[in-house]
Enzyme design. Structure first.
Site, PDB file in Angstrom:
ATOM      1  N   CYS A  61      25.674  29.427  53.359  1.00 43.76           N
ATOM      2  CA  CYS A  61      25.677  29.195  54.817  1.00 43.76           C
ATOM      3  C   CYS A  61      25.718  27.712  55.171  1.00 43.76           C
ATOM      4  O   CYS A  61      24.937  26.920  54.658  1.00 43.76           O
ATOM      5  CB  CYS A  61      24.438  29.807  55.444  1.00 43.76           C
ATOM      6  SG  CYS A  61      24.337  29.485  57.216  1.00 43.76           S
ATOM      7  N   ARG A 121      35.813  24.553  75.000  1.00 46.75           N
ATOM      8  CA  ARG A 121      34.974  25.634  74.483  1.00 46.75           C
ATOM      9  C   ARG A 121      33.663  25.088  73.938  1.00 46.75           C
ATOM     10  O   ARG A 121      33.620  23.978  73.408  1.00 46.75           O
ATOM     11  CB  ARG A 121      35.705  26.439  73.413  1.00 46.75           C
ATOM     12  CG  ARG A 121      36.278  25.623  72.259  1.00 46.75           C
ATOM     13  CD  ARG A 121      37.531  26.338  71.734  1.00 46.75           C
ATOM     14  NE  ARG A 121      38.021  25.842  70.461  1.00 46.75           N
ATOM     15  CZ  ARG A 121      38.864  24.809  70.329  1.00 46.75           C
ATOM     16  NH1 ARG A 121      39.228  24.096  71.371  1.00 46.75           N
ATOM     17  NH2 ARG A 121      39.312  24.475  69.123  1.00 46.75           N
ATOM     18  N   LYS A 162      37.749  21.047  63.064  1.00 49.49           N
ATOM     19  CA  LYS A 162      38.517  21.735  62.034  1.00 49.49           C
ATOM     20  C   LYS A 162      39.909  21.135  61.894  1.00 49.49           C
ATOM     21  O   LYS A 162      40.537  20.799  62.893  1.00 49.49           O
ATOM     22  CB  LYS A 162      38.649  23.216  62.404  1.00 49.49           C
ATOM     23  CG  LYS A 162      37.317  23.944  62.438  1.00 49.49           C
ATOM     24  CD  LYS A 162      37.505  25.385  62.912  1.00 49.49           C
ATOM     25  CE  LYS A 162      36.167  26.067  63.100  1.00 49.49           C
ATOM     26  NZ  LYS A 162      35.414  25.521  64.243  1.00 49.49           N
TER      27      LYS A 162
HETATM   28  C1  LIG Z   1      34.620  26.074  64.964  1.00 53.05           C
HETATM   29  C2  LIG Z   1      34.134  25.613  66.265  1.00 53.05           C
HETATM   30  C3  LIG Z   1      34.670  26.121  67.460  1.00 53.05           C
HETATM   31  C4  LIG Z   1      35.738  27.177  67.482  1.00 53.05           C
HETATM   32  O1  LIG Z   1      36.945  26.642  67.089  1.00 53.05           O
HETATM   33  P1  LIG Z   1      38.285  27.492  67.199  1.00 53.05           P
HETATM   34  O2  LIG Z   1      39.297  26.659  66.508  1.00 53.05           O
HETATM   35  O3  LIG Z   1      38.556  27.668  68.665  1.00 53.05           O
HETATM   36  O4  LIG Z   1      38.020  28.812  66.564  1.00 53.05           O
HETATM   37  C5  LIG Z   1      34.208  25.627  68.642  1.00 53.05           C
HETATM   38  N1  LIG Z   1      33.251  24.670  68.680  1.00 53.05           N
HETATM   39  C6  LIG Z   1      32.723  24.165  67.557  1.00 53.05           C
HETATM   40  C7  LIG Z   1      31.679  23.116  67.676  1.00 53.05           C
HETATM   41  C8  LIG Z   1      33.141  24.625  66.309  1.00 53.05           C
HETATM   42  O5  LIG Z   1      32.592  24.114  65.196  1.00 53.05           O
HETATM   43  S1  SF4 Z   2      26.992  32.209  57.259  1.00 59.82           S
HETATM   44 FE1  SF4 Z   2      26.602  33.177  59.266  1.00 59.82          FE
HETATM   45  S2  SF4 Z   2      25.726  35.204  58.775  1.00 59.82           S
HETATM   46 FE2  SF4 Z   2      25.620  33.976  56.919  1.00 59.82          FE
HETATM   47  S3  SF4 Z   2      23.543  33.110  56.971  1.00 59.82           S
HETATM   48 FE3  SF4 Z   2      24.917  31.597  57.913  1.00 59.82          FE
HETATM   49  S4  SF4 Z   2      24.883  31.984  60.121  1.00 59.82           S
HETATM   50 FE4  SF4 Z   2      24.006  33.791  59.053  1.00 59.82          FE
END
Ligand SMILES: *Cc1c(COP(=O)(O)O)cnc(C)c1O
Ligand code: SF4
Length: 353
Positions: free
Chosen positions: A115, A99, A321
């Site tokens: 953020c 992904r 994560k």
């Molecule tokens: C958080 C993240 C995702 C999505 O992770 P999921 O565990 O599939 O929700 C994909 N790529 C990056 C670089 C991320 O930081």
């Molecule tokens: S946390 Fe998400 S919605 Fe909030 S300022 Fe950052 S990018 Fe925008």
């Protein structure tokens, strides 16, 4: 055509906060120094939720600047989760093989004070150029491992439906991209944007589209926000949630539990509870990991399984994560385990020989 009046404008400066009655005039100058550094915006939907008489209002804490944002800690970093190290072309972050993140724009309808991309989000430098978008799509097309494209930013639903449709169609033309996911705050902070045109733009991807809604306090799930979620889900767009664990906003099992229930009632499946990233100037909004684990354990003890998010930490440096909730199974060796039940009671378990 919509026949209701156009919504009032977002609040974009400390002076406008004063005008709206959300800030004492004497506090404005200190906040000007903060907004010179970090963008601010509060949508009408969120401004309406703030109780101006509550100095600890959990909605204001998320969107109204605080002078403490200019204090940084040694551990904090401008790119807290190490996106830059995994960006092969502009707009793409490719950390996990299956992904990618596609960062389409820097703008958001609201600017959250915590953020994790606060050094890069803001108005101006608006969107990925058509050429850069073409290069990003070419990158995705060239890697058949990419099963899912995650639109992020900024907030992808801050874009016009017309532009979003171009992106969705471009991704839809790549056969190996089976899922398009959109990370957004819009259904809660600007629910009026989730109209037929926006939904049609999402669906023009042609395969499965998921929307991940970021919300942090149960009050954000207003009737209008719930109706926006219902429009998406009824249109065949499943929803999941993302929440950041924030001091003074949701660091209480009752508040967090009410938020998770509000998601489930809105047909939004709780997905992630993020430990707050080490973004600069956010120490006053972070709880420590031990307290986070206590809160998450308390949720386990009292709420439906549908209401349980995964508590995750994005390891600083770009490692991705990691689940950080306390484990309910402790290995004792030789196939023996100690298992903790939802009330905290300990029980032995042994793998049968
Ligand atoms: C958080 C993240 C995702 C999505 O992770 P999921 O565990 O599939 O929700 C994909 N790529 C990056 C670089 C991320 O930081
Ligand atoms: S946390 Fe998400 S919605 Fe909030 S300022 Fe950052 S990018 Fe925008």
């Amino acid at each position: 055509m919509r026949d209701d009046p156009a919504p009032p404008k977002p609040i974009r400066s400390p002076a406008e906060l004063v005008e709206a009655g959300l800030l004492a005039p004497a506090r404005a100058p200190a906040l000007e120094a903060v907004t010179a550094r970090y963008a601010m915006a509060v949508t009408p939907a969120m401004a309406q939720l703030v109780d101006p008489d509550d100095p600890d209002d959990p909605i204001a804490r998320q969107f109204v600047p605080d002078p403490r944002e200019l204090e940084t800690r040694a551990q904090e970093r401008p790119d807290p989760i190490g996106d830059a190290a995994h960006s092969p072309v502009e707009g793409i972050v490719h950390r996990y093989p299956d992904r990618v993140l596609l960062k389409l724009l820097h703008a958001c309808p609201v600017y959250c004070r915590f953020c994790f991309r606060r050094e890069s989000v803001g108005p101006g430098g608006e969107a990925l150029s058509p050429e850069a978008l073409a290069r990003a799509l070419a990158y995705i097309r060239a890697d058949a491992r990419v099963w899912e494209a995650i639109l992020t930013g900024g907030d992808p639903l801050a874009m016009s439906p017309r532009r979003l449709q171009e992106v969705a169609r471009g991704l839809g033309d790549i056969a190996h991209v089976q899922v398009m996911r959109v990370h957004t705050r819009v259904p809660a902070v600007a629910p009026e944007r989730i109209d037929a045109a926006m939904i049609a733009a999402l669906k023009s991807f042609g395969r499965s589209v998921y929307v991940a809604l970021h919300a942090n306090h149960p009050r954000e799930l207003t009737p209008a926000a719930r109706a926006a979620c219902a429009r998406l889900v009824d249109a065949g767009v499943p929803m999941v949630s993302q929440t950041v664990l924030l001091k003074g906003v949701n660091d209480d099992p009752d508040v967090l539990g009410a938020l998770m229930r509000a998601f489930v009632e809105s047909r939004v499946k709780p997905y992630y509870l993020h430990h707050a990233d080490l973004a600069p100037g956010t120490a006053h909004l972070r709880v420590d990991l031990a307290r986070g684990r206590e809160i998450v354990a308390a949720l386990r003890g009292r709420l439906s399984g549908l209401c349980q998010p995964d508590y995750v930490l994005d390891a600083p440096g770009g490692f991705g994560k990691a689940p950080v909730a306390a484990s309910a199974a402790e290995p004792l060796g030789e196939g023996r385990w100690r298992v903790t039940d939802f009330r905290g009671g300990a029980h032995d378990y042994e793998d049968p020989v």
